[in-house]
Design a protein around this motif. Structure first.
Motif, PDB file in Angstrom:
ATOM      1  N   THR A 287     -56.762  84.120 -20.484  1.00  0.00           N
ATOM      2  CA  THR A 287     -58.146  84.432 -20.118  1.00  0.00           C
ATOM      3  C   THR A 287     -58.977  84.983 -21.274  1.00  0.00           C
ATOM      4  O   THR A 287     -60.013  85.591 -21.035  1.00  0.00           O
ATOM      5  N   GLU A 288     -58.552  84.777 -22.529  1.00  0.00           N
ATOM      6  CA  GLU A 288     -59.205  85.463 -23.638  1.00  0.00           C
ATOM      7  C   GLU A 288     -60.404  84.723 -24.229  1.00  0.00           C
ATOM      8  O   GLU A 288     -61.069  85.259 -25.115  1.00  0.00           O
ATOM      9  N   HIS A 289     -60.667  83.511 -23.799  1.00  0.00           N
ATOM     10  CA  HIS A 289     -61.881  82.827 -24.279  1.00  0.00           C
ATOM     11  C   HIS A 289     -63.110  83.432 -23.605  1.00  0.00           C
ATOM     12  O   HIS A 289     -63.057  83.852 -22.438  1.00  0.00           O
ATOM     13  N   ARG A 290     -64.205  83.433 -24.299  1.00  0.00           N
ATOM     14  CA  ARG A 290     -65.449  84.010 -23.766  1.00  0.00           C
ATOM     15  C   ARG A 290     -66.415  82.945 -23.256  1.00  0.00           C
ATOM     16  O   ARG A 290     -67.502  83.271 -22.785  1.00  0.00           O
ATOM     17  N   THR A 291     -66.028  81.712 -23.363  1.00  0.00           N
ATOM     18  CA  THR A 291     -66.869  80.629 -22.863  1.00  0.00           C
ATOM     19  C   THR A 291     -65.965  79.522 -22.328  1.00  0.00           C
ATOM     20  O   THR A 291     -64.741  79.640 -22.367  1.00  0.00           O
ATOM     21  N   GLN A 292     -66.551  78.461 -21.836  1.00  0.00           N
ATOM     22  CA  GLN A 292     -65.788  77.412 -21.171  1.00  0.00           C
ATOM     23  C   GLN A 292     -64.802  76.735 -22.121  1.00  0.00           C
ATOM     24  O   GLN A 292     -65.166  76.281 -23.199  1.00  0.00           O
ATOM     25  N   THR A 293     -63.544  76.684 -21.691  1.00  0.00           N
ATOM     26  CA  THR A 293     -62.513  76.033 -22.493  1.00  0.00           C
ATOM     27  C   THR A 293     -62.548  74.523 -22.281  1.00  0.00           C
ATOM     28  O   THR A 293     -63.010  74.037 -21.249  1.00  0.00           O
ATOM     29  N   THR A 294     -62.028  73.797 -23.280  1.00  0.00           N
ATOM     30  CA  THR A 294     -62.091  72.333 -23.219  1.00  0.00           C
ATOM     31  C   THR A 294     -60.727  71.662 -23.335  1.00  0.00           C
ATOM     32  O   THR A 294     -60.537  70.575 -22.795  1.00  0.00           O
ATOM     33  N   CYS A 295     -59.779  72.277 -24.048  1.00  0.00           N
ATOM     34  CA  CYS A 295     -58.468  71.664 -24.209  1.00  0.00           C
ATOM     35  C   CYS A 295     -57.487  72.680 -24.772  1.00  0.00           C
ATOM     36  O   CYS A 295     -57.894  73.725 -25.315  1.00  0.00           O
ATOM     37  N   ALA A 296     -56.197  72.381 -24.653  1.00  0.00           N
ATOM     38  CA  ALA A 296     -55.146  73.237 -25.204  1.00  0.00           C
ATOM     39  C   ALA A 296     -53.920  72.381 -25.477  1.00  0.00           C
ATOM     40  O   ALA A 296     -53.619  71.454 -24.717  1.00  0.00           O
ATOM     41  N   LYS A 297     -53.199  72.718 -26.559  1.00  0.00           N
ATOM     42  CA  LYS A 297     -51.997  71.969 -26.929  1.00  0.00           C
ATOM     43  C   LYS A 297     -50.917  72.933 -27.428  1.00  0.00           C
ATOM     44  O   LYS A 297     -51.203  73.886 -28.144  1.00  0.00           O
ATOM     45  N   TYR A 298     -49.670  72.645 -27.037  1.00  0.00           N
ATOM     46  CA  TYR A 298     -48.520  73.359 -27.586  1.00  0.00           C
ATOM     47  C   TYR A 298     -48.263  72.911 -29.023  1.00  0.00           C
ATOM     48  O   TYR A 298     -48.453  71.741 -29.371  1.00  0.00           O
ATOM     49  N   SER A 299     -47.794  73.844 -29.846  1.00  0.00           N
ATOM     50  CA  SER A 299     -47.268  73.456 -31.154  1.00  0.00           C
ATOM     51  C   SER A 299     -45.953  72.709 -30.934  1.00  0.00           C
ATOM     52  O   SER A 299     -45.250  72.961 -29.944  1.00  0.00           O
ATOM     53  N   PRO A 300     -45.591  71.785 -31.824  1.00  0.00           N
ATOM     54  CA  PRO A 300     -44.345  71.027 -31.641  1.00  0.00           C
ATOM     55  C   PRO A 300     -43.090  71.898 -31.537  1.00  0.00           C
ATOM     56  O   PRO A 300     -42.126  71.520 -30.868  1.00  0.00           O
ATOM     57  N   ASN A 301     -43.090  73.087 -32.191  1.00  0.00           N
ATOM     58  CA  ASN A 301     -41.927  73.962 -32.062  1.00  0.00           C
ATOM     59  C   ASN A 301     -41.950  74.795 -30.781  1.00  0.00           C
ATOM     60  O   ASN A 301     -40.991  75.511 -30.485  1.00  0.00           O
ATOM     61  N   GLY A 302     -43.040  74.709 -30.017  1.00  0.00           N
ATOM     62  CA  GLY A 302     -43.132  75.384 -28.728  1.00  0.00           C
ATOM     63  C   GLY A 302     -43.443  76.856 -28.783  1.00  0.00           C
ATOM     64  O   GLY A 302     -43.525  77.522 -27.745  1.00  0.00           O
ATOM     65  N   PHE A 303     -43.666  77.422 -29.988  1.00  0.00           N
ATOM     66  CA  PHE A 303     -43.883  78.860 -30.109  1.00  0.00           C
ATOM     67  C   PHE A 303     -45.332  79.272 -29.860  1.00  0.00           C
ATOM     68  O   PHE A 303     -45.591  80.408 -29.473  1.00  0.00           O
ATOM     69  N   TYR A 304     -46.269  78.365 -30.112  1.00  0.00           N
ATOM     70  CA  TYR A 304     -47.682  78.718 -30.024  1.00  0.00           C
ATOM     71  C   TYR A 304     -48.452  77.690 -29.197  1.00  0.00           C
ATOM     72  O   TYR A 304     -48.024  76.547 -29.029  1.00  0.00           O
ATOM     73  N   ILE A 305     -49.597  78.152 -28.727  1.00  0.00           N
ATOM     74  CA  ILE A 305     -50.562  77.276 -28.060  1.00  0.00           C
ATOM     75  C   ILE A 305     -51.899  77.434 -28.776  1.00  0.00           C
ATOM     76  O   ILE A 305     -52.320  78.557 -29.085  1.00  0.00           O
ATOM     77  N   ALA A 306     -52.544  76.321 -29.057  1.00  0.00           N
ATOM     78  CA  ALA A 306     -53.908  76.331 -29.593  1.00  0.00           C
ATOM     79  C   ALA A 306     -54.854  75.889 -28.493  1.00  0.00           C
ATOM     80  O   ALA A 306     -54.629  74.852 -27.859  1.00  0.00           O
ATOM     81  N   SER A 307     -55.883  76.686 -28.240  1.00  0.00           N
ATOM     82  CA  SER A 307     -56.866  76.340 -27.211  1.00  0.00           C
ATOM     83  C   SER A 307     -58.261  76.378 -27.810  1.00  0.00           C
ATOM     84  O   SER A 307     -58.538  77.160 -28.727  1.00  0.00           O
ATOM     85  N   ALA A 308     -59.141  75.548 -27.276  1.00  0.00           N
ATOM     86  CA  ALA A 308     -60.487  75.403 -27.843  1.00  0.00           C
ATOM     87  C   ALA A 308     -61.534  75.524 -26.754  1.00  0.00           C
ATOM     88  O   ALA A 308     -61.238  75.356 -25.555  1.00  0.00           O
ATOM     89  N   ASP A 309     -62.770  75.799 -27.173  1.00  0.00           N
ATOM     90  CA  ASP A 309     -63.845  75.948 -26.192  1.00  0.00           C
ATOM     91  C   ASP A 309     -65.092  75.179 -26.623  1.00  0.00           C
ATOM     92  O   ASP A 309     -65.127  74.540 -27.669  1.00  0.00           O
ATOM     93  N   GLN A 310     -66.119  75.295 -25.808  1.00  0.00           N
ATOM     94  CA  GLN A 310     -67.322  74.491 -26.025  1.00  0.00           C
ATOM     95  C   GLN A 310     -68.181  75.000 -27.187  1.00  0.00           C
ATOM     96  O   GLN A 310     -69.111  74.319 -27.614  1.00  0.00           O
ATOM     97  N   TYR A 311     -67.889  76.167 -27.715  1.00  0.00           N
ATOM     98  CA  TYR A 311     -68.643  76.678 -28.859  1.00  0.00           C
ATOM     99  C   TYR A 311     -67.906  76.479 -30.178  1.00  0.00           C
ATOM    100  O   TYR A 311     -68.321  77.008 -31.204  1.00  0.00           O
ATOM    101  N   GLY A 312     -66.796  75.736 -30.154  1.00  0.00           N
ATOM    102  CA  GLY A 312     -66.113  75.406 -31.383  1.00  0.00           C
ATOM    103  C   GLY A 312     -65.052  76.387 -31.827  1.00  0.00           C
ATOM    104  O   GLY A 312     -64.522  76.267 -32.934  1.00  0.00           O
ATOM    105  N   LYS A 313     -64.698  77.373 -30.985  1.00  0.00           N
ATOM    106  CA  LYS A 313     -63.657  78.334 -31.334  1.00  0.00           C
ATOM    107  C   LYS A 313     -62.285  77.744 -31.002  1.00  0.00           C
ATOM    108  O   LYS A 313     -62.099  77.119 -29.954  1.00  0.00           O
TER     109      LYS A 313
END
Length: 650
Positions: free
Chosen positions: A62-88
């Protein structure tokens, strides 16, 4: 989670998670755990992590401050990258429930439509729409640029990293081309212009030998990774012509783990399974006939073939039986605006901002949608006076009926309201009462009687303990004048004051007869509250009326006189209080607020209360209802439904 206070012990029992929030004409990006156990999808400001084998198992970021658009796991499974409509882009830990932030970057200034990790989990490509820059590749530790993804002239919808060196990135763009870039540092290699409409999805096979593209032209192409040469077009060839892969736009493609098959999802309301070696369809999954059955995403995750419809429903496709999914996960993907528990059937009914109605098995957490021609706007309230029919009112200014046996809307009996409805209640006697902005509508035995108000109402509650339709019934309305107004009518409710002969005599004399079914209201009004009244509820025994208002207050009145029941101020919320629910034992009232908190108030000990803090993380509470004396259910603007067990120590 279990919490103890001086008097209360509560814990979260279950969460019925929201579905992906979809948009017509826009592909949905699904992310998959490398181990094949969970999926990721965006909803509002959140990223949902959902267990595939146990759909009730979920987590919410829940840490994004605006509408999220997508998210992907890293291939090693340790991290997730998520993005939003303002380019963060936020990169956070995927292994611990705290989801500690590793880094945050802003690769582009604008909406990010897709992300892709390099196979060594050290680089990310982010694409989307911005002023003059539609993509960026950067280091996940430092944010350092790793080359330019340039040359496209419009929004980039999709990207993917090749799994092998030399690393390649492919992009799908609204300029109708597929871009190929080699690096690092990444530089342009070629543009592929086989599509004649927007390219919506590009994906590499797991072994890296091929990549596939799908577009709004209904076409799918296969390319060799080594030299980006075209292998061919997916479809069914005839002697006369080559038939495109789909009759509608292709929103998503996903490879099987062994790279021999490809799954596609389309706006033509089908998914297809393709043999890559022959580039022909093996199976076709027909998902429905309505607009909401358009398929906007797909993901091949381990043994599971998943597809998402425009309604947000997640289907588990069956390779062995294409005519019927193994299961379909249903629910809401919009804010929940109404909630009702049908105790006779132990079914929970919920309705949302888009007019969708679901019914839930609260033990299993599964639901299905109400079929038929429903409302076209936000549902304001639901009520029932027997176990066979539920009445619903909506901001489309209509009242409709749901049959609880067939779980379908009844085709007849729709009633038009003269002003926007604010709520609806039914009582044992068979009466249904609708509170509208400028009128009260009383419905009995298919007849509707409308009575104007001299103020504008904001909410309604009704109380009657009798099964006799001619007995008194009490109505409480919250007014936009910040007052509580109560009405009580007598046993003349359905008795005509004029006989048929009297009416005929008046008509012969050219006179208009008075209302055949008058209601004599006895009205009491409270003093004005400090804020506009947002919710009002009679206690189950009818002795109290509780109200909530925009000034963060919960007020408790004695219903007979509308005098305050105590002098203690229930004002511990930090924002507008949206909803109320009484415990069946009349001793406790729960309130839910814009501040994301639920408070349980003790009627006998007004100084005693308990907070359920952040009950819906980053989301206001919109509805509350007690299922029994121990279990409270809450619904939020986030589309999630939660059940809480609350114990009271003597």
């Amino acid at each position: 989670m279990s919490v103890e206070t001086s008097k209360f012990t509560y814990f979260s029992r279950s969460t019925f998670i929201t579905l992906p929030r979809t948009q017509r004409g826009v592909p949905l990006v699904l992310g998959g755990d490398p181990k094949g156990k969970t999926i990721l999808y965006p909803h509002a400001n959140h990223i949902i992590i959902r267990d595939i084998d146990n759909p009730l198992g979920c987590d919410i970021y829940t840490e994004h401050r605006t509408q999220t658009t997508c998210a992907k796991y890293s291939p090693n499974g340790f991290y997730i990258a998520s993005a939003d409509q303002y380019g963060k882009v936020r990169i956070w830990d995927a292994t611990q429930p705290e989801h500690i932030l590793k880094n945050e970057f802003q690769p582009i200034v604008g909406v990010i439509t897709d992300l892709s990790w390099s196979p060594d989990s050290k680089r990310i490509c982010a694409v989307g729409e911005s002023r003059g820059k539609f993509a960026h590749v950067f280091n996940v530790d430092t944010g350092t640029s790793l080359g330019e993804i340039g040359g496209h002239s419009k929004k980039i919808n999709s990207c993917d990293f090749s799994p092998n060196r030399p690393f390649r990135i492919v992009t799908g763009c609204e300029d109708k081309t597929v871009g190929v870039f080699v690096g690092p540092p990444f530089k342009f290699e070629s543009y592929l212009d086989d599509h004649i409409n927007f390219v919506q999805c590009v994906r590499f096979a797991g072994n890296g030998d091929f990549f596939a593209s799908g577009g709004f032209d209904g076409k799918m192409f296969l390319y060799k990774t080594e030299d980006s040469s075209l292998v061919g077009e997916f479809g069914n060839a005839t002697r006369e012509e080559h038939i495109a892969a789909h009759k509608g736009g292709v929103y998503g493609v996903s490879w099987s783990p062994d790279g021999t098959k490809l799954l596609s999802a389309s706006g033509d309301k089908t998914c297809k399974l393709w043999d890559v070696s022959t580039m022909t369809a093996i199976s076709e999954f027909v998902m429905g006939k309505d607009i909401i059955d358009q398929q906007v995403s797909c993901l091949w995750q381990g043994e599971h073939l998943l597809s998402v419809s425009l309604a947000g429903f997640i289907s588990y496709l069956d390779i062995n039986n294409p005519s019927k999914p193994i299961q379909v996960l249903k629910g809401h993907n919009k804010s929940i605006t109404s909630l009702m528990y049908l105790r006779e059937k132990k079914e929970l009914y919920t309705a949302s901002h888009d007019g969708a109605v679901m019914y839930w098995n609260t033990d299993k957490g599964v639901c299905n949608n109400i079929k038929g021609r429903g409302h076209s706007n936000q549902i304001q309230g639901m009520a029932y006076n027997n176990a066979e029919t539920i009445h619903t009112v909506s901001l489309d200014d209509t009242l409709k009926h749901i049959n609880t046996e067939t779980h379908k809307y009844v085709e007849f009996g729709t009633m038009k309201c003269d002003s926007p409805p604010k709520g609806i209640h039914s009582v044992k006697s068979g009466l249904t009462i609708v509170g509208c902005l400028t009128e009260i509508i009383v419905i009995y035995d298919t007849e509707a009687y409308k009575f104007p108000l001299d103020f504008e109402s904001s909410c309604i509650s009704v109380h009657s303990t009798s099964d006799d339709p001619l007995c008194d019934c009490e109505i409480a309305l919250g007014g936009n004048d910040k007052k509580v107004h109560t009405f009580r009518y007598d046993q003349q409710l359905l008795e005509p004051r004029l006989t048929e002969e009297d009416i005929e005599d008046l008509l012969r004399q050219g006179k208009e007869p008075e209302d055949k079914y008058p209601i004599e209201f006895r009205k009491v009004s409270s003093e004005a509250e400090s804020g506009y009244i947002t919710a009002i509820k009679y206690s189950p025994n009818g002795f109290y009326i509780a109200t909530a208002n925009t000034n963060r207050k919960v007020m408790l009145y004695i219903s007979e006189t509308l005098e305050l029941a105590h002098k203690h101020e229930w004002g511990f919320h930090r924002a507008t209080v949206n909803c109320l629910a009484w415990n069946p034992n009349n001793l406790f009232v729960a309130s839910g607020s814009l501040d994301t908190n639920i408070i349980i108030w003790d009627v006998q000990n007004p100084k005693v209360h308990v907070f359920i803090r952040n009950a819906h993380l980053q989301s206001q509470i919109t509805q509350l209802e007690y299922l029994d004396e121990l279990v409270l259910v809450s619904a939020g603007q986030d589309g999630n439904i939660k059940t809480w067990e609350i114990y009271v120590r003597p």
